[in-house]
Design a protein around this motif. Structure first.
Motif, PDB file in Angstrom:
ATOM      1  N   UNK A  36      -6.447  32.349  50.305  1.00 21.03           N
ATOM      2  CA  UNK A  36      -7.465  33.280  50.792  1.00 21.03           C
ATOM      3  C   UNK A  36      -8.377  32.621  51.815  1.00 21.03           C
ATOM      4  N   UNK A  37      -8.592  31.326  51.659  1.00 20.58           N
ATOM      5  CA  UNK A  37      -9.455  30.611  52.606  1.00 20.58           C
ATOM      6  C   UNK A  37      -8.696  30.112  53.835  1.00 20.58           C
ATOM      7  N   UNK A  38      -7.388  30.417  53.913  1.00 25.26           N
ATOM      8  CA  UNK A  38      -6.590  30.005  55.066  1.00 25.26           C
ATOM      9  C   UNK A  38      -6.181  28.543  55.042  1.00 25.26           C
ATOM     10  N   UNK A  39      -6.298  27.894  53.892  1.00 26.54           N
ATOM     11  CA  UNK A  39      -6.004  26.464  53.834  1.00 26.54           C
ATOM     12  C   UNK A  39      -4.521  26.134  53.905  1.00 26.54           C
ATOM     13  N   UNK A  40      -3.634  27.099  53.567  1.00 24.41           N
ATOM     14  CA  UNK A  40      -2.200  26.851  53.618  1.00 24.41           C
ATOM     15  C   UNK A  40      -1.448  28.159  53.825  1.00 24.41           C
ATOM     16  N   UNK A  41      -0.247  28.039  54.393  1.00 24.11           N
ATOM     17  CA  UNK A  41       0.607  29.196  54.646  1.00 24.11           C
ATOM     18  C   UNK A  41       2.048  28.718  54.782  1.00 24.11           C
ATOM     19  N   UNK A  42       2.998  29.647  54.768  1.00 21.86           N
ATOM     20  CA  UNK A  42       4.388  29.273  55.027  1.00 21.86           C
ATOM     21  C   UNK A  42       4.505  28.735  56.443  1.00 21.86           C
ATOM     22  N   UNK A  43       5.353  27.720  56.611  1.00 20.85           N
ATOM     23  CA  UNK A  43       5.667  27.199  57.940  1.00 20.85           C
ATOM     24  C   UNK A  43       6.987  27.821  58.401  1.00 20.85           C
ATOM     25  N   UNK A 118      -3.441  23.903  56.623  1.00 17.97           N
ATOM     26  CA  UNK A 118      -4.450  24.062  57.672  1.00 17.97           C
ATOM     27  C   UNK A 118      -5.734  23.311  57.350  1.00 17.97           C
ATOM     28  N   UNK A 119      -6.097  23.335  56.082  1.00 19.71           N
ATOM     29  CA  UNK A 119      -7.329  22.664  55.634  1.00 19.71           C
ATOM     30  C   UNK A 119      -6.986  21.819  54.421  1.00 19.71           C
ATOM     31  N   UNK A 120      -6.887  20.490  54.585  1.00 20.50           N
ATOM     32  CA  UNK A 120      -6.585  19.637  53.435  1.00 20.50           C
ATOM     33  C   UNK A 120      -7.659  19.767  52.360  1.00 20.50           C
ATOM     34  N   UNK A 121      -7.243  19.621  51.116  1.00 19.90           N
ATOM     35  CA  UNK A 121      -8.180  19.725  50.001  1.00 19.90           C
ATOM     36  C   UNK A 121      -8.892  18.409  49.724  1.00 19.90           C
TER      37      UNK A 121
END
Length: 183
Positions: A36-43, A118-121
């Motif tokens: 939801x925060x855009x931190x990851x998605x399918x490549x 997109x945004x590492x944890x």
């Protein structure tokens, strides 16, 4: 009869696509991935194709071809903390291993998942494209012994589309026991 069956199954299929929220309201559960925060998605699936192509090269003993996916500064890291730094070190290790220790390796039951972080944890996490792979290996060694097991491998791709980090999660103790290697 077929129309009746379809009419009876349609509501079941529609209801199976619903999930319950905390409030008890139904929501459509579409196949999608993304935080939801855009931190990851399918490549892109092209990374799966790269992984599969190089996996075949590794399996057949074409270490030079397999290593073509690595950046010069690549690091191969095992879950026990051991690592190899540099493409040439990775080539040297696996060339020697395939020449002196391993007779054959068969890989099967593979699963591939390309993701884009997109945004590492955490600070140590690398943003960018990761290709996650799980597969079973069946290895025959030159000493006549065999070993089968599962391995999980993470590949991180740099901006040039080359793997700069490979992390393998495997228990190397059984491998060392079968080959007689010392740590």
């Amino acid at each position: 009869m077929r129309c009746l069956l379809i009419a009876l199954l349609a509501p079941v299929l529609l209801l199976s696509c619903k999930t319950r929220t905390a409030e008890g309201k139904g929501e459509s559960d579409e196949l999608k991935f993304g935080m939801a925060d855009g931190s990851a998605e399918f490549a892109e699936t092209k990374y799966v194709e790269i992984g599969q192509r190089h996996s075949v090269m590794f399996e057949t003993g074409n270490i030079q071809g397999w290593a073509g996916m690595f950046a010069d500064n690549a690091v191969l890291q095992w879950s026990n903390g051991d690592s190899l730094a540099g493409k040439q070190a990775i080539i040297n290790y696996w060339t020697t291993r395939r020449t002196d220790v391993v007779e054959s390796i068969d890989l099967e039951s593979d699963i591939w998942l390309p993701i884009k972080v997109n945004k590492p944890q955490q600070e140590v996490d690398l943003p960018g494209v990761w290709l996650l792979n799980w597969h079973q290996f069946n290895t025959k060694y030159k000493n006549g012994k065999t070993l089968s097991g599962w391995v999980h491998t993470d590949y991180h791709f740099n901006a040039d589309g080359k793997v700069d980090r490979m992390i393998q999660y495997i228990d190397r103790a059984p491998i060392m026991a079968v080959t007689g290697e010392k740590r």
